[in-house]
Design a protein around this motif. Structure first.
Motif, short mmCIF file in Angstrom:
data_model
loop_
_atom_site.label_atom_id
_atom_site.label_comp_id
_atom_site.label_asym_id
_atom_site.label_seq_id
_atom_site.Cartn_x
_atom_site.Cartn_y
_atom_site.Cartn_z
N LYS A 28 0.79 -1.37 -0.03
CA LYS A 28 0.03 -0.06 -0.17
C LYS A 28 0.89 1.24 -0.15
O LYS A 28 0.48 2.31 -0.58
N HIS A 29 1.85 1.20 0.75
CA HIS A 29 2.72 2.14 0.92
C HIS A 29 3.51 2.53 -0.52
O HIS A 29 3.54 3.65 -0.86
N LEU A 30 3.71 1.58 -1.06
CA LEU A 30 4.55 1.63 -2.39
C LEU A 30 3.66 2.12 -3.49
O LEU A 30 3.89 3.00 -4.14
N LEU A 31 2.59 1.67 -3.66
CA LEU A 31 1.30 2.03 -4.80
C LEU A 31 1.18 3.61 -4.38
O LEU A 31 0.90 4.45 -5.35
N ALA A 32 1.04 3.98 -3.14
CA ALA A 32 0.53 5.37 -2.74
C ALA A 32 1.73 6.11 -3.28
O ALA A 32 1.47 7.49 -3.38
N ALA A 33 2.86 5.75 -3.33
CA ALA A 33 4.05 6.71 -3.55
C ALA A 33 4.35 6.87 -5.05
O ALA A 33 4.88 7.68 -5.61
N ASN A 34 3.47 6.06 -5.75
CA ASN A 34 3.41 6.54 -7.14
C ASN A 34 2.51 7.52 -8.00
O ASN A 34 1.31 7.03 -7.23
N PRO A 35 3.00 8.33 -8.52
CA PRO A 35 2.11 9.50 -9.03
C PRO A 35 0.57 8.84 -9.53
O PRO A 35 -0.19 9.28 -9.53
N LEU A 36 0.93 7.67 -10.06
CA LEU A 36 -0.13 6.76 -10.85
C LEU A 36 -1.35 6.62 -10.11
O LEU A 36 -2.37 6.18 -10.59
N ARG A 37 -0.79 6.39 -8.74
CA ARG A 37 -1.74 5.96 -7.64
C ARG A 37 -2.61 4.56 -8.18
O ARG A 37 -3.87 4.37 -8.21
N PRO A 38 -1.83 3.61 -8.64
CA PRO A 38 -2.41 2.34 -9.20
C PRO A 38 -2.96 1.52 -7.92
O PRO A 38 -2.62 1.34 -6.86
N ALA A 39 -4.22 0.80 -8.14
CA ALA A 39 -4.71 -0.06 -7.20
C ALA A 39 -4.08 -1.29 -7.16
O ALA A 39 -3.48 -1.91 -8.07
N TYR A 40 -3.96 -2.18 -6.03
CA TYR A 40 -3.66 -3.34 -5.84
C TYR A 40 -4.46 -4.36 -6.39
O TYR A 40 -3.96 -5.21 -7.20
N LEU A 41 -5.56 -4.24 -6.24
CA LEU A 41 -6.97 -4.99 -6.65
C LEU A 41 -8.09 -4.08 -6.87
O LEU A 41 -8.38 -3.16 -6.23
N ALA A 42 -9.03 -4.50 -7.93
CA ALA A 42 -10.11 -3.67 -8.07
C ALA A 42 -11.10 -4.24 -7.01
O ALA A 42 -11.52 -5.41 -7.08
N ILE A 43 -11.68 -3.31 -6.30
CA ILE A 43 -12.37 -3.63 -5.00
C ILE A 43 -13.92 -2.60 -5.03
O ILE A 43 -13.61 -1.60 -5.38
#
Lengths: 417, 417, 417, 417
Positions: free
Chosen positions: B155-170
């Motif tokens: 979650k921390h890693l994905l939040a640091a990405n300006p693209l804000r990608p989801a881990y899974l579609a929920i």
């Protein structure tokens, strides 16, 4: 594949040049896994997939967007993610965090490259205004610089891994003793330096201008690993008097006692290369030394570093041949008492990186390319074993901070006559 | 796949447990690319592939090497690369540099897991001495902890990405207003806390012992996002008097003005989740707040954080049910005026993490598991929405430094009666 | 002068107490030059003249300004310069820069003290409401705390000077061997701790409350330098297993291999004291060790640190006598197999510094005095050789971060029965 | 006193020079309290009493110890305490901690100075070998440099004090508007620079040598505060394109928006001077700007900084007169459309600080004086309002890192013809 690596950039057509340079980048990335391409091993380096994307961004931003009205961006956020340092084209993602961005991944970057290449192919197949053609040439030389950076950065990354994996399997030359350097004399006087030709050159190589030189000699080969072992054995890293004050502080802070990538085991030196760990070859030019180390070595050896003008005064009459990027080598090769001024290792000069008299940055955003780095850096000359063939020339000015060790940096001594 | 995620750990056999836990780790990693699995987004987090390898190293080091004479290590360097913090089993690679190691890659880690799983399968199919079976159980609970860490870190890693990608579609629940909390009264007196059962527990939950409590009430649901918005609106992050001195310094240094992962756009709050960016739901428990924030909120609200003994005194009679790891959720769910003490968010207590009276660390190297962290951390209780089902219990003591915000941390208020 | 130092604070009248405490501060500063009084040797310490001014600011801010309508501030900027950490009374000068402020100088600070003392004299000569008298008492205990801080800070300052100057010339006791400690047994059970008397106590000592203790023994003397030399000789600072994880990191980062102020020459240990450099006396309590070191020693020695409740359960029946502030000593004195629980060295406990059940901070700005530091610190008990006589008691809770070494900190071991 | 300050250094005899220079140091320190003389307000500055002692150490170390066999050191530890950076004469106390050393105090330093002065008086009254006389002259010029540093450092110290105390009461000139600069044309060609006379010069000014210049103009007065206000008003500190990359990073990191010591209140600028706080005078040369700011201003203004050779080519025919150290001024004075090239403010040049062709450091330990700083610094020319009269000349090369703002640094623009 080997062909691409050993053919020079300038050819008949810009379109062919474009394809050749772009293909080489992908070829260089090919041995690297997606994981390898993601890591930034220190703030000064960049991930491989960032290099691949940023060089693509250059063509998208400076060629396709202004020149092709129908062009549609591959991804709206890439302008932000892959801008390196161009303030005038918008915000950018902070450099030290490039290694945190796992997406886009290596495969999506490949798609980005293909998308831009297709659009560029269409643009290049038409008639180009000279100023546009110049920007394409700039973009290709820019990409060649990143090809070298990519390999420098990958070497740093692999060296940081305790497994010490090789980038490619490469045959290792048999170590041989070094021989003393011959010297080339120059009579001094007023000479011209800087680029004066009709081809491509960066703005920082211009304008061509006169300088006054005193008579001097330049050693006919770079300083070798054998020379460096003598320096170490004589306490070179332990005697403050050899060093600049900043250099001595760097020795202490970094615990330096040999070039980067050297390690000592059982009283013998080995070195990490892109082909893996090897014994240090005394006849090879020493590489991965900082300006501080180069300067200290020169003082210890009773010589000095040449100025960039001295170096160019000698080099301008020499052929631009030598040990450049070749994926079967990727390391400085053994030298005798003389060798080419070009290739093997970038050579530190005593000249700081500053504007030539009458310097004018290129117009537009690409004016940020060189000029804004003109402080606190030293000029290096000659190209190295990971510089793409055809990329360098006698007037070419590379530059790094005096503490940098991860580029392929070495030195060549000068002496007052 | 969903089955694995929602079935609790303890089952008929250790062998089945082993397979179930190990499979879940791979299932959690499956949505992540090799690039995602390589990045370490800050020194406190670890790459996914490191979690996958380290949990495997645990079984190799503490089970296979001592118990299976014929066992041959998968790779000699992995003992060094994947040791987290066990001083007594040898040197280890520095934690902050885990993200620099691109190799072994995700696929080689999968091979490492399969290799160890096969050897463990053979071991588990035989008769195990109780001490060995206990070590296997410890390894499984250890791996469950890393399953939660893996998701926190991703979650921390994905939040640091300006693209804000989801881990899974929920699917995102519809935001709804929060309602006031009911309170549960406890009469105080002498109560027993700590683990006293026959099943698995960590050494830090023991021994069971008496404490004296004063009468108190505990709120029947965690503090919600709606509560938190009221705190923010009332200047909660701007008034020093609410804060511990260290907390106020953290607010200033970090520029905190809302929980981690919250952002404000056009006067409305959104939050980054493992399912991507969402509107803040006022009825959901607030999450990703530090101890400093929890403590300041409590002071502002006229309550206080419970001690861990108070929390356990209430929780010990409740069923261990709630919103645990479920890949269709992965986020705290809306609560009414009361909710389970377990699941959704780890709840900060006012108790520091220290030894219970009579504490004895587990014997051998695994004695380093818990005891050596008993300073400068606060205890959290209850488990959260990424805690594997079956992993927690009333006596379970989680702990983090008071500045930590990237775990799924929230709070529940107590009041003196 | 010596009289002042050895007479306890509580006397017949508050006025006399005021004069006595205030005079002692000046007496302690007297051996220090203006230069000595200016320096801040690290961010955690403060200049002597700052201590002198800040304690004066306390009376000006909390007594004279609210209680004496005609009072005129000595200098308008001093409220900013000499506020330590009270957020609710306005901005303050950043703590780490106290050593940059050369003016007001030592003489002007003396004038400030005299000015405030005169106004306080007038206030104290009248009838005081009880709440005002309580604030005066708080101010005096506050100043006593700063007397101890002043000496701690001066010791750090003088030790940082390569000339190693003494604060005062002090006779040195002859080194003698240490003898083993006796042990005091306590039966455990429900005991009351916290302040329950009628006199002065800080808010953090209240309310008095019950705790449950298991049977234990407490060593009858602190750990001595002789004990510590045995720890060092046995590799105490070199074996990770003895240490908390944070402690081991501190050992590595700080290069710790002995208590602060110890140095080794020719295989024998010497120690810097306020009386200058001396040989280490094996019979003296060890001093200037961090919580990390105290905890590691205890583990190595097969004991543990007591909780603060255990310490107080034993101490509450003992007389508050011991080696307190005496300008002819200023150093822990040799002990036999037992010694007072008070004086010599503050004793680390395993208890973190947190609120007692039912804790309420004092009303008003002085409520910031204690409560806002209740995280990430450990409680110490007993007072030390630079604590003013009369300042401490059995329920007194001192606190420092676990890494602190510059206070006069030692330890006393406990054992489970 | 004023006489001493306004009389130039070189006089009939070395003995008289010695006395005059040494007396001036004490005169400059006289307005400062012992507390003022003790503080080091940042790592780059030094305490006044350190400057006083270090300049004395120079004579003790390089003159008295080698030349006077009977000389007995004032204090054995001072060689360690007061060595600045001479590696070859032994260890030294770490520079950033000079402010921690409260003893020796200001009075003991005065005694040290008197002791050395007496011994130097005896030495100077006899016949001196030329090499010895040269070392004395070097010591005097060294002390003059420290006189300027002392005032720079004191200004920084006083400015860090919220009370903003003045060093001396000084009459403030009435602010007046600035007028445009005239320009001085130079035809370019081959010119000689470097020291070629018979008097004193530092090794870094030699040897005299030829350079090639293009035709250029130099502005006849430094850039003024009025010019600078226009730069600020035009967003000078907010537009990245004006700045070097390192400069822009410094603006962001330091929050720069005006020269050091400027502050804005009610839309008008004031400046802290050695005479206290004043309104900014538009006609005065701007001062306390970094190289980065000077360079950005020049780019914004459509000019450039001169090279040091250009500056010297113009200055070498001018009288060395101007606003030098005068305790009734101590600040740049208002200028018209032209002013002296000397005095008021050191002028940043675009030249980095490096060795002249054929440079040889002075023999012995004093060879460390200049050469070892020849990297990552920029050359400044001209002297300033706190440079002792007689200390500077046309060939004089001062140098500071490009980020330095606390020296009295300004700029003068050049233009290509």
């Amino acid at each position: 594949m080997a062909d691409l690596m050993t053919i020079a950039c300038p050819t008949e057509t810009l379109e062919a040049d474009y394809r050749r340079v772009r293909d080489l980048t992908e070829e260089l990335a090919a041995p690297l896994s997606p994981e390898d391409q993601t890591v930034q091993s220190m703030p000064d380096t960049s991930p491989t997939k960032w290099h691949r994307a940023h060089t693509t961004w250059f063509f998208e931003t400076f060629l396709l967007q202004p020149q092709v009205p129908s062009y549609s961006m591959f991804h709206p956020a890439f302008a932000y993610l892959f801008n390196s340092y161009y303030e005038s084209v918008g915000d950018r993602f902070p450099r030290p965090h490039r290694g945190v961005v796992s997406r886009p991944g290596a495969a999506e970057v490949a798609a980005y490259r293909a998308y831009v290449d297709e659009a560029m192919g269409a643009l290049l197949s038409g008639d180009l205004a000279p100023v546009v053609a110049d920007l394409v040439a700039l973009g290709l030389h820019h990409e060649q610089q990143h090809q070298e950076l990519l390999l420098m950065d990958v070497k740093h990354l692999l060296a940081a891994n305790p497994l010490r994996p090789a980038y490619l399997a490469i045959d290792e030359p048999t170590p041989e003793p070094q021989v003393p350097a011959r010297r080339v004399a120059h009579p001094g006087g007023i000479v011209e330096i800087g680029y004066g030709g009709e081809g491509f050159a960066f703005d920082n190589e211009c304008p061509r201008h006169e300088v006054v030189l005193r008579p001097f000699t330049l050693e006919a080969r770079p300083v070798t690993c054998g020379d460096w072992i003598a320096f170490i054995s004589d306490g070179g890293y332990e005697v403050a008097e050899h060093w600049l004050a900043d250099g001595w502080a760097a020795v202490k802070a970094g615990g330096w006692r040999a070039p980067l990538y050297w390690s000592e085991l059982d009283r013998s030196w080995s070195v990490f290369t892109l082909g893996g760990e090897r014994s240090v070859n005394p006849a090879e030019p020493v590489c991965h030394v900082s300006y501080y180390e180069a300067d200290a070595f020169a003082r210890w050896a009773g010589g000095r570093l040449p100025t960039e003008a001295e170096w160019e005064a000698v080099a301008s009459s020499r052929p631009v041949e030598g040990n450049f990027l070749d994926r079967n080598v990727l390391h400085p090769g053994p030298v005798g008492s003389e060798s080419s001024l070009f290739g093997d290792v970038w050579q530190w000069t005593s000249s700081d990186y500053s504007a030539y008299p009458g310097f004018r940055p290129a117009a537009g955003a690409v004016g940020e390319y060189n000029g804004k780095f003109m402080v606190s850096q030293q000029v290096l000359r000659g190209g190295c074993c990971v510089t793409p063939v055809g990329h360098t020339r006698a007037s070419y000015r590379n530059f790094f901070p005096p503490s940098a060790r991860w580029p392929f940096t070495g030195l060549r001594l000068a002496h007052d006559s």
